[in-house]
Design a protein around this motif. Structure first.
Motif, PDB file in Angstrom:
ATOM      1  N   ALA A  62       0.830  -1.203   0.000  1.00  0.00           N
ATOM      2  CA  ALA A  62       0.000   0.000   0.000  1.00  0.00           C
ATOM      3  C   ALA A  62       0.866   1.255   0.000  1.00  0.00           C
ATOM      4  O   ALA A  62       0.568   2.239  -0.692  1.00  0.00           O
ATOM      5  N   THR A  63       1.969   1.219   0.763  1.00  0.00           N
ATOM      6  CA  THR A  63       2.887   2.362   0.790  1.00  0.00           C
ATOM      7  C   THR A  63       3.502   2.607  -0.579  1.00  0.00           C
ATOM      8  O   THR A  63       3.599   3.755  -1.038  1.00  0.00           O
ATOM      9  N   ALA A  64       3.924   1.528  -1.259  1.00  0.00           N
ATOM     10  CA  ALA A  64       4.507   1.670  -2.594  1.00  0.00           C
ATOM     11  C   ALA A  64       3.509   2.310  -3.557  1.00  0.00           C
ATOM     12  O   ALA A  64       3.867   3.183  -4.363  1.00  0.00           O
ATOM     13  N   LEU A  65       2.261   1.901  -3.459  1.00  0.00           N
ATOM     14  CA  LEU A  65       1.239   2.463  -4.354  1.00  0.00           C
ATOM     15  C   LEU A  65       0.952   3.931  -4.028  1.00  0.00           C
ATOM     16  O   LEU A  65       0.623   4.712  -4.922  1.00  0.00           O
ATOM     17  N   LYS A  66       1.081   4.297  -2.772  1.00  0.00           N
ATOM     18  CA  LYS A  66       0.907   5.708  -2.405  1.00  0.00           C
ATOM     19  C   LYS A  66       2.122   6.527  -2.825  1.00  0.00           C
ATOM     20  O   LYS A  66       1.998   7.694  -3.195  1.00  0.00           O
ATOM     21  N   ASN A  67       3.314   5.906  -2.779  1.00  0.00           N
ATOM     22  CA  ASN A  67       4.525   6.597  -3.225  1.00  0.00           C
ATOM     23  C   ASN A  67       4.533   6.833  -4.726  1.00  0.00           C
ATOM     24  O   ASN A  67       5.156   7.784  -5.215  1.00  0.00           O
ATOM     25  N   PHE A  68       3.861   5.945  -5.472  1.00  0.00           N
ATOM     26  CA  PHE A  68       3.826   6.037  -6.932  1.00  0.00           C
ATOM     27  C   PHE A  68       2.357   6.007  -7.380  1.00  0.00           C
ATOM     28  O   PHE A  68       1.837   4.969  -7.790  1.00  0.00           O
ATOM     29  N   PRO A  69       1.680   7.152  -7.304  1.00  0.00           N
ATOM     30  CA  PRO A  69       0.225   7.187  -7.525  1.00  0.00           C
ATOM     31  C   PRO A  69      -0.209   6.868  -8.953  1.00  0.00           C
ATOM     32  O   PRO A  69      -1.398   6.647  -9.187  1.00  0.00           O
ATOM     33  N   ASP A  70       0.734   6.823  -9.899  1.00  0.00           N
ATOM     34  CA  ASP A  70       0.368   6.483 -11.278  1.00  0.00           C
ATOM     35  C   ASP A  70       0.448   4.980 -11.539  1.00  0.00           C
ATOM     36  O   ASP A  70       0.071   4.513 -12.612  1.00  0.00           O
ATOM     37  N   TRP A  71       0.921   4.212 -10.576  1.00  0.00           N
ATOM     38  CA  TRP A  71       1.060   2.772 -10.780  1.00  0.00           C
ATOM     39  C   TRP A  71      -0.289   2.069 -10.732  1.00  0.00           C
ATOM     40  O   TRP A  71      -1.186   2.438  -9.970  1.00  0.00           O
ATOM     41  N   ARG A  72      -0.408   1.020 -11.549  1.00  0.00           N
ATOM     42  CA  ARG A  72      -1.508   0.069 -11.475  1.00  0.00           C
ATOM     43  C   ARG A  72      -0.890  -1.313 -11.311  1.00  0.00           C
ATOM     44  O   ARG A  72       0.110  -1.626 -11.964  1.00  0.00           O
ATOM     45  N   LEU A  73      -1.480  -2.132 -10.444  1.00  0.00           N
ATOM     46  CA  LEU A  73      -0.911  -3.444 -10.161  1.00  0.00           C
ATOM     47  C   LEU A  73      -1.887  -4.562 -10.519  1.00  0.00           C
ATOM     48  O   LEU A  73      -3.088  -4.456 -10.287  1.00  0.00           O
ATOM     49  N   ARG A  74      -1.337  -5.619 -11.064  1.00  0.00           N
ATOM     50  CA  ARG A  74      -2.055  -6.870 -11.254  1.00  0.00           C
ATOM     51  C   ARG A  74      -1.544  -7.857 -10.208  1.00  0.00           C
ATOM     52  O   ARG A  74      -0.339  -8.079 -10.101  1.00  0.00           O
ATOM     53  N   ILE A  75      -2.452  -8.398  -9.432  1.00  0.00           N
ATOM     54  CA  ILE A  75      -2.114  -9.339  -8.364  1.00  0.00           C
ATOM     55  C   ILE A  75      -2.467 -10.737  -8.857  1.00  0.00           C
ATOM     56  O   ILE A  75      -3.614 -11.006  -9.235  1.00  0.00           O
ATOM     57  N   VAL A  76      -1.486 -11.635  -8.877  1.00  0.00           N
ATOM     58  CA  VAL A  76      -1.691 -12.970  -9.439  1.00  0.00           C
ATOM     59  C   VAL A  76      -1.367 -14.031  -8.386  1.00  0.00           C
ATOM     60  O   VAL A  76      -0.260 -14.057  -7.844  1.00  0.00           O
ATOM     61  N   GLY A  77      -2.338 -14.901  -8.112  1.00  0.00           N
ATOM     62  CA  GLY A  77      -2.105 -15.994  -7.194  1.00  0.00           C
ATOM     63  C   GLY A  77      -1.564 -17.218  -7.907  1.00  0.00           C
ATOM     64  O   GLY A  77      -1.964 -17.521  -9.033  1.00  0.00           O
ATOM     65  N   HIS A  78      -0.634 -17.931  -7.259  1.00  0.00           N
ATOM     66  CA  HIS A  78      -0.053 -19.175  -7.788  1.00  0.00           C
ATOM     67  C   HIS A  78      -0.053 -20.233  -6.691  1.00  0.00           C
ATOM     68  O   HIS A  78       0.119 -19.908  -5.510  1.00  0.00           O
ATOM     69  N   THR A  79      -0.209 -21.478  -7.073  1.00  0.00           N
ATOM     70  CA  THR A  79      -0.152 -22.589  -6.121  1.00  0.00           C
ATOM     71  C   THR A  79       0.854 -23.630  -6.599  1.00  0.00           C
ATOM     72  O   THR A  79       1.350 -23.564  -7.728  1.00  0.00           O
ATOM     73  N   ASP A  80       1.097 -24.618  -5.736  1.00  0.00           N
ATOM     74  CA  ASP A  80       1.836 -25.788  -6.197  1.00  0.00           C
ATOM     75  C   ASP A  80       0.832 -26.769  -6.813  1.00  0.00           C
ATOM     76  O   ASP A  80      -0.331 -26.423  -7.016  1.00  0.00           O
ATOM     77  N   SER A  81       1.262 -27.967  -7.137  1.00  0.00           N
ATOM     78  CA  SER A  81       0.393 -28.915  -7.838  1.00  0.00           C
ATOM     79  C   SER A  81      -0.142 -30.013  -6.918  1.00  0.00           C
ATOM     80  O   SER A  81      -0.536 -31.073  -7.388  1.00  0.00           O
ATOM     81  N   THR A  82      -0.166 -29.754  -5.616  1.00  0.00           N
ATOM     82  CA  THR A  82      -0.528 -30.802  -4.666  1.00  0.00           C
ATOM     83  C   THR A  82      -1.986 -31.245  -4.824  1.00  0.00           C
ATOM     84  O   THR A  82      -2.289 -32.431  -4.826  1.00  0.00           O
ATOM     85  N   ALA A  83      -2.906 -30.317  -4.980  1.00  0.00           N
ATOM     86  CA  ALA A  83      -4.331 -30.647  -5.028  1.00  0.00           C
ATOM     87  C   ALA A  83      -4.821 -30.739  -6.464  1.00  0.00           C
ATOM     88  O   ALA A  83      -4.042 -30.701  -7.431  1.00  0.00           O
ATOM     89  N   ASP A  84      -6.141 -30.849  -6.610  1.00  0.00           N
ATOM     90  CA  ASP A  84      -6.762 -30.899  -7.934  1.00  0.00           C
ATOM     91  C   ASP A  84      -6.519 -29.580  -8.678  1.00  0.00           C
ATOM     92  O   ASP A  84      -6.619 -28.503  -8.075  1.00  0.00           O
ATOM     93  N   PRO A  85      -6.194 -29.625  -9.984  1.00  0.00           N
ATOM     94  CA  PRO A  85      -5.900 -28.385 -10.724  1.00  0.00           C
ATOM     95  C   PRO A  85      -7.017 -27.348 -10.659  1.00  0.00           C
ATOM     96  O   PRO A  85      -6.743 -26.147 -10.525  1.00  0.00           O
ATOM     97  N   LEU A  86      -8.266 -27.770 -10.773  1.00  0.00           N
ATOM     98  CA  LEU A  86      -9.374 -26.817 -10.726  1.00  0.00           C
ATOM     99  C   LEU A  86      -9.478 -26.184  -9.336  1.00  0.00           C
ATOM    100  O   LEU A  86      -9.704 -24.973  -9.200  1.00  0.00           O
ATOM    101  N   HIS A  87      -9.295 -27.010  -8.307  1.00  0.00           N
ATOM    102  CA  HIS A  87      -9.292 -26.475  -6.942  1.00  0.00           C
ATOM    103  C   HIS A  87      -8.167 -25.460  -6.770  1.00  0.00           C
ATOM    104  O   HIS A  87      -8.355 -24.379  -6.168  1.00  0.00           O
ATOM    105  N   ASN A  88      -6.997 -25.779  -7.295  1.00  0.00           N
ATOM    106  CA  ASN A  88      -5.859 -24.864  -7.197  1.00  0.00           C
ATOM    107  C   ASN A  88      -6.133 -23.553  -7.913  1.00  0.00           C
ATOM    108  O   ASN A  88      -5.746 -22.478  -7.432  1.00  0.00           O
ATOM    109  N   LEU A  89      -6.783 -23.636  -9.068  1.00  0.00           N
ATOM    110  CA  LEU A  89      -7.110 -22.420  -9.811  1.00  0.00           C
ATOM    111  C   LEU A  89      -8.029 -21.527  -8.986  1.00  0.00           C
ATOM    112  O   LEU A  89      -7.793 -20.318  -8.853  1.00  0.00           O
ATOM    113  N   HIS A  90      -9.085 -22.100  -8.428  1.00  0.00           N
ATOM    114  CA  HIS A  90     -10.027 -21.309  -7.628  1.00  0.00           C
ATOM    115  C   HIS A  90      -9.340 -20.733  -6.391  1.00  0.00           C
ATOM    116  O   HIS A  90      -9.578 -19.572  -6.018  1.00  0.00           O
TER     117      HIS A  90
END
Length: 380
Positions: A62-90
Protein backbone atom coordinates in the motif's frame (compact mmCIF):
# COMPACT_ATOMS: atom_id res chain seq x y z
CA UNK A 1 20.87 -24.40 -1.41
CA UNK A 2 20.30 -24.58 -5.18
CA UNK A 3 16.81 -25.16 -6.57
CA UNK A 4 16.36 -26.33 -10.16
CA UNK A 5 13.53 -24.23 -11.61
CA UNK A 6 12.39 -25.16 -15.13
CA UNK A 7 15.92 -25.74 -16.33
CA UNK A 8 17.54 -22.79 -14.54
CA UNK A 9 19.15 -22.54 -11.12
CA UNK A 10 17.61 -20.45 -8.35
CA UNK A 11 19.96 -19.57 -5.52
CA UNK A 12 17.37 -19.03 -2.81
CA UNK A 13 14.60 -20.99 -1.18
CA UNK A 14 11.24 -19.37 -0.48
CA UNK A 15 12.26 -18.94 3.17
CA UNK A 16 15.49 -17.22 2.19
CA UNK A 17 13.69 -14.91 -0.22
CA UNK A 18 11.22 -14.00 2.51
CA UNK A 19 14.04 -13.14 4.91
CA UNK A 20 15.79 -11.08 2.21
CA UNK A 21 12.72 -9.01 1.34
CA UNK A 22 13.02 -5.21 1.37
CA UNK A 23 10.43 -2.59 0.41
CA UNK A 24 13.08 -0.84 -1.69
CA UNK A 25 13.72 -4.04 -3.67
CA UNK A 26 10.03 -4.41 -4.48
CA UNK A 27 9.72 -0.77 -5.54
CA UNK A 28 12.83 -0.99 -7.73
CA UNK A 29 11.52 -4.08 -9.49
CA UNK A 30 8.12 -2.52 -10.13
CA UNK A 31 9.72 0.73 -11.31
CA UNK A 32 11.42 -1.34 -14.03
CA UNK A 33 8.04 -3.05 -14.73
CA UNK A 34 9.52 -6.35 -13.66
CA UNK A 35 7.28 -8.81 -11.85
CA UNK A 36 7.85 -9.25 -8.14
CA UNK A 37 7.09 -12.52 -6.30
CA UNK A 38 6.01 -12.15 -2.68
CA UNK A 39 7.10 -14.85 -0.25
CA UNK A 40 6.22 -13.19 3.06
CA UNK A 41 2.50 -13.25 2.38
CA UNK A 42 0.98 -16.19 4.24
CA UNK A 43 -2.49 -17.74 4.11
CA UNK A 44 -4.23 -20.29 6.28
CA UNK A 45 -3.76 -23.79 4.85
CA UNK A 46 -5.93 -24.39 1.76
CA UNK A 47 -7.64 -21.07 2.40
CA UNK A 48 -7.71 -17.47 1.17
CA UNK A 49 -7.60 -16.11 4.73
CA UNK A 50 -4.49 -13.94 5.12
CA UNK A 51 -2.57 -14.61 8.31
CA UNK A 52 -1.95 -11.65 10.68
CA UNK A 53 1.84 -11.90 10.26
CA UNK A 54 1.40 -10.67 6.66
CA UNK A 55 0.22 -7.22 7.83
CA UNK A 56 3.63 -5.57 7.41
CA UNK A 57 4.01 -6.77 3.83
CA UNK A 58 0.50 -5.60 2.91
CA UNK A 59 1.30 -2.23 4.48
CA UNK A 60 4.44 -2.05 2.31
CA UNK A 61 2.49 -2.71 -0.91
CA UNK A 62 0.00 0.00 0.00
CA UNK A 63 2.89 2.36 0.79
CA UNK A 64 4.51 1.67 -2.59
CA UNK A 65 1.24 2.46 -4.35
CA UNK A 66 0.91 5.71 -2.41
CA UNK A 67 4.53 6.60 -3.22
CA UNK A 68 3.83 6.04 -6.93
CA UNK A 69 0.22 7.19 -7.52
CA UNK A 70 0.37 6.48 -11.28
CA UNK A 71 1.06 2.77 -10.78
CA UNK A 72 -1.51 0.07 -11.47
CA UNK A 73 -0.91 -3.44 -10.16
CA UNK A 74 -2.05 -6.87 -11.25
CA UNK A 75 -2.11 -9.34 -8.36
CA UNK A 76 -1.69 -12.97 -9.44
CA UNK A 77 -2.11 -15.99 -7.19
CA UNK A 78 -0.05 -19.18 -7.79
CA UNK A 79 -0.15 -22.59 -6.12
CA UNK A 80 1.84 -25.79 -6.20
CA UNK A 81 0.39 -28.92 -7.84
CA UNK A 82 -0.53 -30.80 -4.67
CA UNK A 83 -4.33 -30.65 -5.03
CA UNK A 84 -6.76 -30.90 -7.93
CA UNK A 85 -5.90 -28.39 -10.72
CA UNK A 86 -9.37 -26.82 -10.73
CA UNK A 87 -9.29 -26.48 -6.94
CA UNK A 88 -5.86 -24.86 -7.20
CA UNK A 89 -7.11 -22.42 -9.81
CA UNK A 90 -10.03 -21.31 -7.63
CA UNK A 91 -7.77 -21.05 -4.57
CA UNK A 92 -5.25 -18.88 -6.45
CA UNK A 93 -8.01 -16.52 -7.62
CA UNK A 94 -9.48 -16.26 -4.12
CA UNK A 95 -6.08 -15.46 -2.63
CA UNK A 96 -5.42 -12.73 -5.20
CA UNK A 97 -8.84 -11.24 -4.47
CA UNK A 98 -8.11 -11.35 -0.75
CA UNK A 99 -4.89 -9.37 -1.26
CA UNK A 100 -6.77 -6.86 -3.43
CA UNK A 101 -9.41 -6.41 -0.71
CA UNK A 102 -6.72 -6.00 1.97
CA UNK A 103 -5.05 -3.25 -0.07
CA UNK A 104 -8.40 -1.52 -0.57
CA UNK A 105 -8.84 -1.58 3.21
CA UNK A 106 -5.54 0.31 3.36
CA UNK A 107 -6.85 3.10 1.16
CA UNK A 108 -5.75 1.92 -2.29
CA UNK A 109 -8.24 2.69 -5.06
CA UNK A 110 -9.67 -0.60 -6.37
CA UNK A 111 -9.51 0.79 -9.91
CA UNK A 112 -5.72 0.58 -9.64
CA UNK A 113 -5.82 -3.14 -8.83
CA UNK A 114 -6.75 -6.23 -10.79
CA UNK A 115 -6.68 -9.77 -9.45
CA UNK A 116 -6.37 -13.12 -11.17
CA UNK A 117 -5.14 -16.63 -10.45
CA UNK A 118 -3.20 -19.15 -12.50
CA UNK A 119 -3.31 -22.07 -10.09
CA UNK A 120 -0.45 -24.47 -10.80
CA UNK A 121 -0.03 -23.48 -14.47
CA UNK A 122 3.12 -21.34 -14.12
CA UNK A 123 5.54 -23.06 -11.74
CA UNK A 124 8.97 -21.51 -11.29
CA UNK A 125 10.42 -24.64 -9.66
CA UNK A 126 9.87 -28.37 -9.62
CA UNK A 127 6.82 -29.56 -7.68
CA UNK A 128 8.67 -32.79 -6.87
CA UNK A 129 10.37 -31.33 -3.78
CA UNK A 130 9.07 -29.42 -0.74
CA UNK A 131 11.46 -26.57 -1.56
CA UNK A 132 10.15 -26.32 -5.11
CA UNK A 133 6.53 -26.40 -4.00
CA UNK A 134 7.22 -23.60 -1.52
CA UNK A 135 8.64 -21.45 -4.33
CA UNK A 136 5.59 -22.10 -6.49
CA UNK A 137 3.18 -21.01 -3.73
CA UNK A 138 3.43 -17.28 -4.18
CA UNK A 139 1.61 -14.05 -4.96
CA UNK A 140 2.97 -12.19 -7.96
CA UNK A 141 2.79 -8.43 -8.45
CA UNK A 142 2.92 -7.02 -11.98
CA UNK A 143 2.95 -3.33 -12.75
CA UNK A 144 0.62 -2.89 -15.71
CA UNK A 145 -0.38 -0.17 -18.14
CA UNK A 146 -3.94 0.85 -18.92
CA UNK A 147 -3.99 2.99 -22.05
CA UNK A 148 -7.34 4.68 -22.74
CA UNK A 149 -6.00 5.73 -26.14
CA UNK A 150 -5.17 2.14 -27.12
CA UNK A 151 -8.67 1.06 -26.11
CA UNK A 152 -10.21 3.98 -28.01
CA UNK A 153 -8.40 3.08 -31.23
CA UNK A 154 -9.29 -0.60 -30.89
CA UNK A 155 -12.94 0.34 -30.30
CA UNK A 156 -12.88 2.56 -33.39
CA UNK A 157 -11.64 -0.39 -35.47
CA UNK A 158 -14.32 -2.65 -33.98
CA UNK A 159 -17.08 -0.12 -34.68
CA UNK A 160 -15.87 0.43 -38.25
CA UNK A 161 -15.66 -3.26 -39.17
CA UNK A 162 -18.89 -4.09 -37.34
CA UNK A 163 -20.75 -1.44 -39.33
CA UNK A 164 -19.73 -2.90 -42.70
CA UNK A 165 -22.47 -5.00 -44.26
CA UNK A 166 -20.06 -6.29 -46.92
CA UNK A 167 -16.31 -6.65 -46.66
CA UNK A 168 -13.50 -8.72 -48.14
CA UNK A 169 -9.74 -9.08 -47.71
CA UNK A 170 -6.74 -11.21 -48.53
CA UNK A 171 -4.27 -12.50 -45.98
CA UNK A 172 -0.95 -14.22 -45.36
CA UNK A 173 -0.52 -16.10 -42.10
CA UNK A 174 2.22 -17.95 -40.24
CA UNK A 175 1.48 -20.41 -37.45
CA UNK A 176 4.58 -21.26 -35.42
CA UNK A 177 4.68 -24.66 -33.76
CA UNK A 178 7.18 -26.00 -31.24
CA UNK A 179 8.73 -29.44 -31.72
CA UNK A 180 9.58 -31.77 -28.80
CA UNK A 181 13.20 -30.68 -29.26
CA UNK A 182 12.18 -27.00 -28.78
CA UNK A 183 12.62 -26.08 -32.46
CA UNK A 184 10.21 -23.40 -33.63
CA UNK A 185 8.81 -24.06 -37.14
CA UNK A 186 6.52 -21.81 -39.14
CA UNK A 187 3.60 -23.05 -41.24
CA UNK A 188 2.65 -20.45 -43.85
CA UNK A 189 -0.63 -20.06 -45.71
CA UNK A 190 -2.54 -17.49 -47.75
CA UNK A 191 -6.17 -16.94 -48.47
CA UNK A 192 -9.16 -14.68 -49.01
CA UNK A 193 -12.37 -13.96 -47.12
CA UNK A 194 -15.67 -12.35 -48.10
CA UNK A 195 -18.35 -11.56 -45.54
CA UNK A 196 -21.90 -10.30 -45.94
CA UNK A 197 -23.73 -9.54 -42.70
CA UNK A 198 -25.62 -10.88 -40.99
CA UNK A 199 -25.23 -14.47 -42.17
CA UNK A 200 -22.99 -15.14 -45.16
CA UNK A 201 -19.27 -15.84 -45.54
CA UNK A 202 -16.84 -17.41 -48.01
CA UNK A 203 -13.37 -18.27 -46.84
CA UNK A 204 -10.55 -19.90 -48.83
CA UNK A 205 -7.13 -20.93 -47.57
CA UNK A 206 -4.12 -22.58 -49.20
CA UNK A 207 -1.04 -23.68 -47.32
CA UNK A 208 0.57 -26.28 -49.55
CA UNK A 209 -0.51 -28.95 -47.07
CA UNK A 210 -4.13 -27.76 -46.99
CA UNK A 211 -6.25 -26.23 -49.75
CA UNK A 212 -9.83 -25.82 -48.64
CA UNK A 213 -12.85 -23.54 -48.72
CA UNK A 214 -15.61 -22.80 -46.22
CA UNK A 215 -18.94 -21.46 -47.46
CA UNK A 216 -21.92 -20.37 -45.42
CA UNK A 217 -25.21 -19.07 -46.86
CA UNK A 218 -27.03 -18.53 -43.59
CA UNK A 219 -28.49 -22.03 -43.51
CA UNK A 220 -25.90 -24.55 -44.67
CA UNK A 221 -22.22 -24.79 -43.81
CA UNK A 222 -20.04 -26.39 -46.50
CA UNK A 223 -16.45 -27.61 -46.14
CA UNK A 224 -14.66 -28.22 -49.45
CA UNK A 225 -11.25 -29.91 -49.60
CA UNK A 226 -9.94 -28.85 -53.00
CA UNK A 227 -6.87 -31.09 -53.17
CA UNK A 228 -8.83 -34.19 -52.18
CA UNK A 229 -11.93 -33.01 -54.12
CA UNK A 230 -14.17 -33.89 -51.17
CA UNK A 231 -16.89 -31.92 -49.45
CA UNK A 232 -19.28 -32.19 -46.53
CA UNK A 233 -22.27 -30.12 -45.46
CA UNK A 234 -24.10 -29.52 -42.19
CA UNK A 235 -27.16 -27.48 -41.31
CA UNK A 236 -26.16 -24.43 -39.26
CA UNK A 237 -28.75 -21.65 -39.31
CA UNK A 238 -27.65 -18.45 -37.62
CA UNK A 239 -25.41 -15.41 -37.99
CA UNK A 240 -21.74 -15.03 -38.91
CA UNK A 241 -20.96 -14.40 -35.23
CA UNK A 242 -22.60 -17.71 -34.31
CA UNK A 243 -20.80 -19.46 -37.16
CA UNK A 244 -17.38 -18.29 -35.94
CA UNK A 245 -18.09 -19.77 -32.51
CA UNK A 246 -19.43 -22.99 -34.05
CA UNK A 247 -16.39 -23.44 -36.30
CA UNK A 248 -13.99 -23.00 -33.39
CA UNK A 249 -15.82 -24.88 -30.66
CA UNK A 250 -17.52 -27.68 -32.58
CA UNK A 251 -15.44 -28.30 -35.69
CA UNK A 252 -12.00 -27.03 -34.63
CA UNK A 253 -11.77 -24.84 -37.71
CA UNK A 254 -10.51 -21.34 -37.09
CA UNK A 255 -11.12 -18.48 -39.49
CA UNK A 256 -7.96 -16.35 -39.58
CA UNK A 257 -8.47 -13.24 -37.46
CA UNK A 258 -11.95 -14.50 -36.57
CA UNK A 259 -12.28 -12.34 -33.46
CA UNK A 260 -11.80 -9.26 -35.64
CA UNK A 261 -14.79 -10.25 -37.79
CA UNK A 262 -17.30 -10.41 -34.94
CA UNK A 263 -19.95 -7.67 -34.98
CA UNK A 264 -18.60 -6.41 -31.66
CA UNK A 265 -14.98 -7.49 -31.88
CA UNK A 266 -13.95 -5.05 -29.14
CA UNK A 267 -15.68 -7.03 -26.40
CA UNK A 268 -14.27 -10.32 -27.72
CA UNK A 269 -10.74 -8.98 -27.89
CA UNK A 270 -10.77 -7.15 -24.56
CA UNK A 271 -12.14 -10.01 -22.47
CA UNK A 272 -9.66 -10.64 -19.59
CA UNK A 273 -7.16 -8.06 -20.89
CA UNK A 274 -5.17 -6.62 -17.98
CA UNK A 275 -2.58 -4.51 -19.82
CA UNK A 276 -2.95 -2.19 -22.83
CA UNK A 277 -0.34 -0.05 -24.54
CA UNK A 278 -0.26 2.50 -27.37
CA UNK A 279 3.13 1.93 -29.04
CA UNK A 280 2.84 4.78 -31.52
CA UNK A 281 2.98 4.53 -35.30
CA UNK A 282 4.20 1.72 -37.53
CA UNK A 283 4.10 1.01 -41.26
CA UNK A 284 2.69 -2.22 -42.71
CA UNK A 285 2.94 -2.71 -46.49
CA UNK A 286 3.22 1.04 -46.95
CA UNK A 287 0.19 1.85 -44.77
CA UNK A 288 0.78 3.98 -41.68
CA UNK A 289 -0.78 2.24 -38.69
CA UNK A 290 -1.33 2.70 -34.98
CA UNK A 291 0.51 -0.05 -33.11
CA UNK A 292 -1.28 -1.39 -30.02
CA UNK A 293 -0.30 -4.17 -27.57
CA UNK A 294 -2.46 -6.06 -25.07
CA UNK A 295 -1.89 -8.80 -22.47
CA UNK A 296 -4.02 -11.61 -21.05
CA UNK A 297 -3.14 -14.48 -18.72
CA UNK A 298 -2.74 -16.94 -21.59
CA UNK A 299 -1.58 -14.75 -24.49
CA UNK A 300 -0.03 -11.47 -25.51
CA UNK A 301 -1.40 -9.92 -28.68
CA UNK A 302 -0.52 -6.96 -30.84
CA UNK A 303 -2.44 -5.27 -33.61
CA UNK A 304 -1.60 -2.63 -36.21
CA UNK A 305 -4.62 -0.53 -37.30
CA UNK A 306 -4.65 1.70 -40.38
CA UNK A 307 -4.82 5.38 -39.56
CA UNK A 308 -7.54 7.57 -41.06
CA UNK A 309 -11.29 7.27 -41.49
CA UNK A 310 -11.12 3.53 -42.35
CA UNK A 311 -9.38 1.94 -39.34
CA UNK A 312 -9.03 -1.64 -40.62
CA UNK A 313 -6.48 -4.12 -39.17
CA UNK A 314 -3.22 -4.54 -41.08
CA UNK A 315 -1.46 -7.13 -38.92
CA UNK A 316 -2.50 -9.22 -35.91
CA UNK A 317 -0.03 -11.23 -33.79
CA UNK A 318 -0.95 -13.62 -30.95
CA UNK A 319 1.76 -15.12 -28.74
CA UNK A 320 1.04 -17.93 -26.28
CA UNK A 321 2.43 -17.61 -22.76
CA UNK A 322 1.52 -21.08 -21.54
CA UNK A 323 3.44 -23.21 -24.04
CA UNK A 324 7.17 -23.80 -24.07
CA UNK A 325 8.90 -21.62 -26.65
CA UNK A 326 6.05 -19.09 -26.86
CA UNK A 327 4.41 -20.25 -30.12
CA UNK A 328 2.98 -17.46 -32.20
CA UNK A 329 0.32 -16.84 -34.83
CA UNK A 330 0.65 -13.92 -37.26
CA UNK A 331 -1.83 -12.78 -39.87
CA UNK A 332 -1.18 -9.91 -42.26
CA UNK A 333 -4.14 -8.46 -44.14
CA UNK A 334 -4.23 -6.92 -47.60
CA UNK A 335 -6.65 -5.60 -50.22
CA UNK A 336 -9.47 -4.65 -47.89
CA UNK A 337 -12.71 -3.79 -49.70
CA UNK A 338 -15.97 -2.50 -48.26
CA UNK A 339 -19.56 -1.89 -49.37
CA UNK A 340 -20.16 -1.79 -53.10
CA UNK A 341 -16.47 -2.45 -53.82
CA UNK A 342 -16.90 -6.04 -52.63
CA UNK A 343 -17.43 -8.52 -55.48
CA UNK A 344 -20.96 -9.92 -55.63
CA UNK A 345 -21.36 -13.47 -54.27
CA UNK A 346 -24.38 -15.63 -53.47
CA UNK A 347 -22.27 -17.79 -51.10
CA UNK A 348 -23.84 -21.01 -52.35
CA UNK A 349 -21.90 -24.20 -53.07
CA UNK A 350 -21.87 -25.00 -56.83
CA UNK A 351 -19.64 -28.13 -56.84
CA UNK A 352 -18.05 -27.17 -60.15
CA UNK A 353 -15.31 -29.79 -59.68
CA UNK A 354 -17.76 -32.69 -59.09
CA UNK A 355 -16.32 -33.21 -55.59
CA UNK A 356 -17.44 -36.30 -53.70
CA UNK A 357 -19.64 -35.75 -50.66
CA UNK A 358 -18.56 -37.57 -47.50
CA UNK A 359 -19.66 -37.60 -43.87
CA UNK A 360 -18.43 -34.85 -41.57
CA UNK A 361 -16.50 -37.32 -39.41
CA UNK A 362 -14.61 -38.65 -42.44
CA UNK A 363 -13.91 -35.14 -43.64
CA UNK A 364 -12.41 -34.17 -40.27
CA UNK A 365 -10.16 -37.23 -40.28
CA UNK A 366 -8.95 -36.87 -43.87
CA UNK A 367 -8.52 -33.12 -44.08
CA UNK A 368 -6.75 -31.69 -41.04
CA UNK A 369 -5.37 -28.18 -40.77
CA UNK A 370 -1.76 -29.32 -40.25
CA UNK A 371 0.62 -31.35 -42.45
CA UNK A 372 0.58 -35.11 -41.88
CA UNK A 373 4.04 -35.08 -40.33
CA UNK A 374 2.86 -32.68 -37.61
CA UNK A 375 0.93 -33.87 -34.59
CA UNK A 376 -0.61 -31.58 -31.99
CA UNK A 377 0.20 -32.26 -28.34
CA UNK A 378 -2.34 -32.17 -25.55
CA UNK A 379 -4.49 -29.07 -25.39
CA UNK A 380 -3.57 -26.47 -22.81
Amino acid sequence: MLIIANGSVMAQTAEEQEKGYRLETMEQALQKKERFDLYGLHFDSDSATIEPESKTLLDDIATALKNFPDWRLRIVGHTDSTADPLHNLHLSVDRALAVRAALADRGVDLLRLTASGLGEDQPIASNATPEGRALNRRVELDRVTDSPEAKRMLKAMSDFLGAQKNLSFGFDSVFEVITPTAQKLGLASSGTATLSRPDKVRFARSGGFADYEILYDGKTLTFLGKNANLFTQVAAPGTVDQLIDTLQDKYNRHLPGADLLMTNSYDELMQDVYDSKDLGSGVISGVECDSLAFRKNEVDWQIWIAQGDRPYPCRFVITSKLESGDPQYTIQFADWKFGNDVAADDFSFKNASNAKQIALKDFQEKLGSLPENFKLGDAK
